[in-house]
Structure formats: C-alpha cells, structure tokens
Enzyme design. Sequence first.
Site, PDB file in Angstrom:
ATOM      1  CB  CYS A   2      -0.940   0.105   1.186  1.00 22.00           C
ATOM      2  SG  CYS A   2      -2.135  -1.220   1.272  1.00 22.00           S
ATOM      3  NE  ARG A  27       4.563   1.897   0.072  1.00 25.54           N
ATOM      4  CZ  ARG A  27       5.511   1.559   0.954  1.00 25.54           C
ATOM      5  NH1 ARG A  27       6.769   1.610   0.596  1.00 25.54           N
ATOM      6  NH2 ARG A  27       5.197   1.184   2.166  1.00 25.54           N
ATOM      7  CD1 TRP A  76       0.321  -6.374  -2.875  1.00 29.37           C
ATOM      8  CD2 TRP A  76       0.176  -6.842  -0.689  1.00 29.37           C
ATOM      9  NE1 TRP A  76       0.791  -7.652  -2.680  1.00 29.37           N
ATOM     10  CE2 TRP A  76       0.706  -7.973  -1.351  1.00 29.37           C
ATOM     11  CE3 TRP A  76      -0.012  -6.917   0.683  1.00 29.37           C
ATOM     12  CZ2 TRP A  76       1.067  -9.133  -0.690  1.00 29.37           C
ATOM     13  CZ3 TRP A  76       0.344  -8.081   1.346  1.00 29.37           C
ATOM     14  CH2 TRP A  76       0.873  -9.171   0.657  1.00 29.37           C
ATOM     15  CG  ASN A 112       1.595   1.399   4.118  1.00 29.29           C
ATOM     16  OD1 ASN A 112       2.733   1.819   4.208  1.00 29.29           O
ATOM     17  ND2 ASN A 112       1.347   0.137   3.950  1.00 29.29           N
ATOM     18  N   GLY A 113      -0.562  -0.261   6.290  1.00 32.94           N
ATOM     19  CA  GLY A 113      -0.155  -0.970   7.493  1.00 32.94           C
ATOM     20  C   GLY A 113      -1.204  -1.995   7.853  1.00 32.94           C
ATOM     21  CD  GLU A 495      18.011 -12.780  -5.781  1.00 35.28           C
ATOM     22  OE1 GLU A 495      17.456 -13.286  -4.792  1.00 35.28           O
ATOM     23  OE2 GLU A 495      17.629 -11.711  -6.291  1.00 35.28           O
ATOM     24  CE  LYS A 499      14.840 -10.973  -8.584  1.00 35.61           C
ATOM     25  NZ  LYS A 499      15.185 -10.947  -7.251  1.00 35.61           N
ATOM     26  CD  GLU A 502      11.010 -11.816  -7.374  1.00 35.89           C
ATOM     27  OE1 GLU A 502      10.340 -11.420  -6.414  1.00 35.89           O
ATOM     28  OE2 GLU A 502      12.233 -11.583  -7.478  1.00 35.89           O
ATOM     29  CG  HIS A 518      19.343 -36.931  -0.073  1.00 37.85           C
ATOM     30  ND1 HIS A 518      19.720 -38.203   0.253  1.00 37.85           N
ATOM     31  CD2 HIS A 518      20.488 -36.199  -0.116  1.00 37.85           C
ATOM     32  CE1 HIS A 518      21.036 -38.253   0.432  1.00 37.85           C
ATOM     33  NE2 HIS A 518      21.528 -37.046   0.201  1.00 37.85           N
ATOM     34  CE  LYS A 617      12.144  -2.382  -4.802  1.00 41.16           C
ATOM     35  NZ  LYS A 617      12.616  -3.721  -5.193  1.00 41.16           N
TER      36      LYS A 617
HETATM   37  C1  G6P Z   1       9.654  -8.387  -0.788  1.00 40.58           C
HETATM   38  C2  G6P Z   1      10.276  -8.135  -2.135  1.00 40.58           C
HETATM   39  C3  G6P Z   1      11.614  -8.861  -2.260  1.00 40.58           C
HETATM   40  C4  G6P Z   1      12.528  -8.430  -1.114  1.00 40.58           C
HETATM   41  C5  G6P Z   1      11.876  -8.697   0.241  1.00 40.58           C
HETATM   42  C6  G6P Z   1      12.665  -8.082   1.372  1.00 40.58           C
HETATM   43  O1  G6P Z   1       9.209  -9.703  -0.693  1.00 40.58           O
HETATM   44  O2  G6P Z   1       9.409  -8.566  -3.163  1.00 40.58           O
HETATM   45  O3  G6P Z   1      12.227  -8.520  -3.492  1.00 40.58           O
HETATM   46  O4  G6P Z   1      13.739  -9.122  -1.220  1.00 40.58           O
HETATM   47  O5  G6P Z   1      10.572  -8.111   0.282  1.00 40.58           O
HETATM   48  O6  G6P Z   1      12.616  -6.681   1.231  1.00 40.58           O
HETATM   49  P1  G6P Z   1      13.641  -5.686   1.894  1.00 40.58           P
HETATM   50  O7  G6P Z   1      13.137  -4.318   1.557  1.00 40.58           O
HETATM   51  O8  G6P Z   1      13.622  -5.962   3.368  1.00 40.58           O
HETATM   52  O9  G6P Z   1      14.990  -5.975   1.309  1.00 40.58           O
END
Ligand code: G6P
Length: 622
Positions: A2, A27, A76, A112-113, A495, A499, A502, A518, A617
């Site tokens: 949000c 957001r 969101w 937001n929250g 990672e 990527k 997502e 395993h 994000k």
């Molecule tokens: C969300 C984002 C990720 C990020 C994670 C941690 O899930 O989609 O890309 O790595 O939060 O965010 P931060 O701001 O704490 O690095």
Amino acid sequence: MCGIVGYTGNHQAAPILLDGLAKLEYRGYDSAGLAVRDGSKLAEVVKATGKLYRLADKTDQGRSLPGTCGIGHTRWATHGDPSMINAHPHVSGNCSGSGSGAVESDVVGVHNGIIENFAELKEKLLHHGYVFYSDTDTEVVVKLVDYYYKKYKIGPIDAITRTMVRVRGSYALALMFRDYPGEVFAARKDSPLIIGTADDASYLASDVPAILKYTRSVYYIDNLQVARVAPGSVKFYDLNGDEVSLPLTEITWDAAAAEKGGYEHFMLKEIHEQPTAVRDTVNSLVKEGRVDLSAVGLTEEIIRSLTQIDIVACGSAWHVGMAAQYVIEDLVGIPVRVELASEFRYRSLPIGEGTLVIVISQSGETADSLAALRVAKERGALTLAIVNVIGSTIAREADHVLYTLAGPEIAVATTKAYSAQLVAMDALAVEMARVRGTITADQFGRLLEELSAIPDKIRRILEDKERIQWFSSKIANAHDIFFIGRGLDYAISLEGSLKMKEISYIHSEAYAAGELKHGTISLIENGTLVIGVLTQSRLFEKTISNMAECKSRGAYLMGITTNGNFSVEDSVNFTVYIPKTDEHFVSSLAVVPLQLLGYYTSINHGLDVDKPRNLAKSVTVE
Ligand code: G6P
C-alpha cells in the site's frame, strides 16, 4: 504494501495525487482511490479496482475531481479482497462504500499498514452504533478517530492520538476532517511516511520519489507522531499532543533516478544500473586501499570482540545473507547463522555476548526484519543494518547502519539493491578478516582490487545479454526449472530461482546440488530444465556429476561458469561464461545472467515484469 499520498496547496490536487501514486504503485496495485476537497465543500471520493490507470481514466486524469486538498491510496490487500468496497479512502459515515461521490462524513482517510486488534475495536464501534460497509481494518481506524473526535470534541490531533493509543499494529495514516478544509492530518507507527514542503504547498507520501518532482525538502516523521499539514506549513505532535520539532532533510539524489530513462521496464533499467550501484557502494567503503567503516561506527575493537554473527533478512536480502555466510566463514572464521526474519523473531535462539546481528533490507521497512531487529536488541545483541533507503525505520533503530548506494529501486523484483548488498557484505568480510588477522596484507590488497573490478565485469556481462535473451525464448514453455549449486553457487541458485518464479510464474526451485538425490530428483523428467551454477573450482566436479545424474533422466542443462572452464560444454546444452574474479565475490557476477533470464522469460510470457501479481516491493505486514 500500500502506498499513500496527500497534498494541500494552490494547485489542483487530483493530478498531483495520481502522479504520486504512480511512483508508489510498486507498493501495491490491486485498487486505488482518491478523496479531494474543493474549499469547504464535502470531500469527493473516487475509487477503482485494478491498476492505477483505471482510476486515472475514471477521473479524466484527475481533471474531473476539482479541489486543492486531497489524499490518495494504492492498495495491496491485507484485510478483505481487492474490491471496490475495500479500496481506500475509507469514511467515517454510513455509506455503501462502493463508489464515488461526495461523502457526508466527518473523517475520511487512507492507511498503509495493518491494525491487529481491528476486530475487537469493530465490536466496540458496532456497540456505539457505527455501521461498516467494508472488511478492512482501515475503516475501523477511520471510524475510531471519528468516535473520539465526537466524544471529546477537542479537535483532530487529540482524536488521532487517542486512537493511536488504542490501536495495535502498524500504520501510516492520512486523514481529512470535514471541519478543517485545506488540511491533512497524518500519523505514523512502523509504516513509512515522509512529509515534504514547498513555498505554498505540502505533500505527504509513503516514499520520497512520489513527491520529488515537487520538493526536495522532507521531514521524516517519527514513530508515534502526528502531523498537521497545511499549505506550506507542517506541525508535529507527540502522543501527548505536545508540539515537537523535526529536522528538515534535503534530498540530494536525482528524480531521474526513479524514472525509466529510456528502458522499457524499471527492472531492465535497474539491471543495467548495477555497475553504478556496486561501484558507488564499494567506493563509499573502500578508500585508498583501506575499508573505511567510520561512518558505520564499527570499530576494530568491536570487530575483534565478535564471537558469532547472525544474519537476518527476507527474500532476496536473505539470499545475500546466505552468500555472505560462506564468505565470512571462509575469510574470517567467525561462525555465521543465517535466519529468515519471519522465523528468527519467534525462535529462542541463544544470543550470547559478542553476537552481531546483521539485518539486511533494501527498504528498511520490512515488518519481519524490523521485528527481528527489535528482538535482537531486546536480547542484548549488537545490531548492524545494511539498508538502501536512507532514514528508514530499520536504519534508524539499528545500533549501526551501513547504507548501500543503489539509489531508488522501483521494480518489485530486486536486482541492483541485491547486488549492492552483496558487495557491502563482501567489503565487511574483508575488513573483518584484516582486523582479525585471518588474511595477510597481500591478500587484503588483492581482495580490495578484485572488489573494485566487479562493476566493470558486470558491465561486460550485460554487453552480452542477447545470448540470454535468445536462450530465454527457447525455454519459455518450461513448467519446472531447477537451479542447483554447492556452497556459494547454492546461494546464487536461490536468487536465480526466485527471480525466475516471481516474475515469470514458472515453478522453480533451488537445491543444494548434493541434496537433489534425496527426493527431488524424482521430479526430473524429459525436458526438465536444470540450471547449474559452477563457479567454485573446489566443487565444480561434484556439481557437474549431479547435473549428469539429471541429464541421464532426461533433463535439459544450462551451466553458468567462469571464463576458461570450457569443458563444461561437454556436459551441458547451453553455457554462460562470466569473467574471472576471486571466487568469494562470484555471486555479484553469476547472478546477472540469472536476472536477465528471469526478465526475458517474463517478457516472453507477456507479463507485467515490474509489478508481478500478488507481490509488493516493501512488505510492511507480518
Ligand atoms: C519483498 C520483495 C523482495 C525483497 C523482500 C525483502 O518480498 O518482493 O524482493 O527481497 O521483500 O525486502 P527488503 O526491503 O527488506 O529488502
């Protein structure tokens, strides 16, 4: 999670609010709404489900909503599905909540929250005759403010502070009161909020890029503070209602840094900004053959006293921790634990004297990481935050802060902030090794040279991106992808896999290569794509053997390895080479082709790369 905005001044508010929301869409983007007031007339509310352009269309780019004071929101969903009724703004009066028009309410607000005790508060308000139209916790807060406002009749600040004492959870709130035209009231706890001023106008937003076009003078409102925002003037109050003064900060970075700058997507732009993000971060730490941690405040004495390091983070930042643990243990010899912040906060991990807890976070606002930081502090650990957003909550609350200099990152899938975090951790590891005498002066010098050479090597990988683009078109129909590696290569696989999944929505998993046999190997069938990361010479043969096991079960293989390792081509179907570097720092290079692979696969599927479904994000809820 949000985004909120607010404006009051001489200009038409709606276009400015929409413009700000566009910068905050990362957001959340399942619905959006505005409330705008024209002088002392009632506030007009307009909401729309889906992405922001639908709200912009509905309001004729804001032109159909006259007025110079207003608030806005991009959502969101947490409480309640992403529907018109649950979209913000929310109002204190009784209404259907479904649509647009003038609101006969004393209070209208955006949030937001997350309010944890909203059910209990709703009960109380129902008892007092309030009627609810939505499933949101926000409607409860707005109505609670209204309740105190009417009960005590001593104005908005008092009504808001009483509400703040009563609610549990996190919030950045922006509220308008019918009796106070031209003013916006804001409150904050644990969710980000900044307030900007210019000569004749004031702005508020969840993040700086939303208002940077209009002003660079910004207040970082503190936790449990309230702001009274009028055109060109802002007053702050504490929970007792006493006025407090806050410093005005000048934002020095460039607004263009938050624009797409000719790239089709923010993610591609940010992938290309990695050489700069990494160079800036390395240069802020490595100066004239030394690692300078004076701004961070980590003294040699502290470094010598450490007996344990716990790294805590979420998502990609956690993957940075996974990579850093191998580097620190190998170079420094201090035991390292890497924990997901959402787990750490509820575990009873013993934290002894000499433990440094490192919280890594791009946004500095992730709720689980923030909670983990607080738990670590309560248990007496020394804390260090590796954070990208200056002035964010985690940065403010940690004992020490090391800022990465990646600049604003907009695409939901992180790239340049991840890379900046990696080199920050590498520089820290090298300095710890020097101070504790686990490397020689020669090794120290060589490692610093290698670190400084990384930006140019990333640039070289980017110059060859068309090969990855071609390969991504070949694998676009994949249903399952496995990323495997050992040691640091496993951390990179984590990672790479994130990527991919997502942004392309293709199921993928990362496995420590030796663990595949395993159980998971039973999923390998004809044509399953297995991507092996093969950069650690000590582990190379082992991972190649694991890949061969997959191939004999029908897998299609891609390998990432260091330039010169041409024998890989005997075993795999497609090879990507990265420049040679010290093997401790290889994650910074090997991750780049994997970022590009995820990006191009998403493009091949015609997906919204910068705003993948269901994600946000900055996750400021638990
Ligand atoms: C969300 C984002 C990720 C990020 C994670 C941690 O899930 O989609 O890309 O790595 O939060 O965010 P931060 O701001 O704490 O690095």
